[in-house]
Design a protein around this motif. Structure first.
Motif, PDB file in Angstrom:
ATOM      1  N   ALA A   3      -5.172  45.302 -96.491  1.00 43.50           N
ATOM      2  CA  ALA A   3      -6.278  46.242 -96.666  1.00 43.50           C
ATOM      3  C   ALA A   3      -5.836  47.695 -96.506  1.00 43.50           C
ATOM      4  CB  ALA A   3      -7.384  45.926 -95.672  1.00 43.50           C
ATOM      5  N   ARG A   7      -6.491  50.769 -99.129  1.00 46.05           N
ATOM      6  CA  ARG A   7      -7.435  51.771 -98.657  1.00 46.05           C
ATOM      7  C   ARG A   7      -6.850  53.178 -98.701  1.00 46.05           C
ATOM      8  NH1 ARG A   7      -8.052  53.633 -93.226  1.00 46.05           N
ATOM      9  NH2 ARG A   7      -6.466  52.130 -92.678  1.00 46.05           N
ATOM     10  N   GLY A  98     -16.688  55.649 -95.062  1.00 49.08           N
ATOM     11  CA  GLY A  98     -16.575  54.207 -95.239  1.00 49.08           C
ATOM     12  C   GLY A  98     -15.137  53.729 -95.224  1.00 49.08           C
ATOM     13  N   LEU A  99     -14.269  54.446 -95.921  1.00 43.05           N
ATOM     14  CA  LEU A  99     -12.852  54.042 -95.967  1.00 43.05           C
ATOM     15  C   LEU A  99     -12.170  54.212 -94.614  1.00 43.05           C
ATOM     16  CD1 LEU A  99     -11.901  55.533 -99.433  1.00 43.05           C
ATOM     17  CD2 LEU A  99     -12.047  53.106 -98.837  1.00 43.05           C
ATOM     18  N   SER A 101     -13.667  53.955 -91.740  1.00 40.38           N
ATOM     19  CA  SER A 101     -14.263  53.014 -90.793  1.00 40.38           C
ATOM     20  C   SER A 101     -13.962  51.557 -91.115  1.00 40.38           C
ATOM     21  CB  SER A 101     -15.785  53.204 -90.772  1.00 40.38           C
ATOM     22  OG  SER A 101     -16.109  54.526 -90.444  1.00 40.38           O
ATOM     23  N   LEU A 102     -13.441  51.297 -92.288  1.00 44.55           N
ATOM     24  CA  LEU A 102     -13.248  49.924 -92.745  1.00 44.55           C
ATOM     25  C   LEU A 102     -12.393  49.059 -91.812  1.00 44.55           C
ATOM     26  CD1 LEU A 102     -14.264  48.252 -95.078  1.00 44.55           C
ATOM     27  CD2 LEU A 102     -12.224  48.879 -96.347  1.00 44.55           C
ATOM     28  N   ARG A 106     -13.908  45.698 -90.093  1.00 45.15           N
ATOM     29  CA  ARG A 106     -13.300  44.380 -90.330  1.00 45.15           C
ATOM     30  C   ARG A 106     -12.894  43.720 -89.007  1.00 45.15           C
ATOM     31  NH1 ARG A 106      -9.920  45.835 -95.623  1.00 45.15           N
ATOM     32  NH2 ARG A 106     -11.532  45.306 -97.130  1.00 45.15           N
TER      33      ARG A 106
END
Length: 114
Positions: A3, A7, A98-99, A101-102, A106
């Motif tokens: 990820a 990202r 968002g990116l 915090s991803l 997760r």
């Protein structure tokens, strides 16, 4: 491909897009240098830090994006002549948040490993 590797390029592009937006937005401002240092500088520096692999760059991008989001909401509400630019700023800042915090989302809500 994990990820983090998918990202980072998206986050990098979002930061560069924010810097380009601010450059365009404040191009004719009478305080051009100040607006470039305050608005265009931080996303560019964070993009460079991200590209160089600074571990905290995504975190600080998310923190700064909260301010960019607030600026966008304020501008969209109070300056109808720049509302379109403000909405682009809002969307880009939400993407950065968002990116950034991803990984934490997760870790918190992802499947637990035994």
């Amino acid at each position: 491909m994990n990820a983090a590797t998918t990202r980072r390029p998206t986050l990098l592009l979002a930061l560069i897009a924010l810097a380009a937006l601010y450059t365009w937005w404040f191009l004719d401002d009478k305080h051009w240098l100040a607006t470039q240092l305050v608005f265009t500088g931080p996303p560019l520096l964070l993009a460079v830090a991200l590209r160089l692999g600074w571990r905290l760059a995504p975190f600080w991008s998310g923190v700064c994006a909260l301010g960019w989001f607030s600026h966008g909401v304020m501008s969209a509400w109070s300056h109808p002549e720049t509302a379109r630019l403000a909405w682009v700023e809002i969307l880009l800042s939400l993407l950065v948040i968002g990116l950034a915090s991803l990984p934490g989302l997760r870790a918190r809500f992802g499947k637990k490993r035994p």
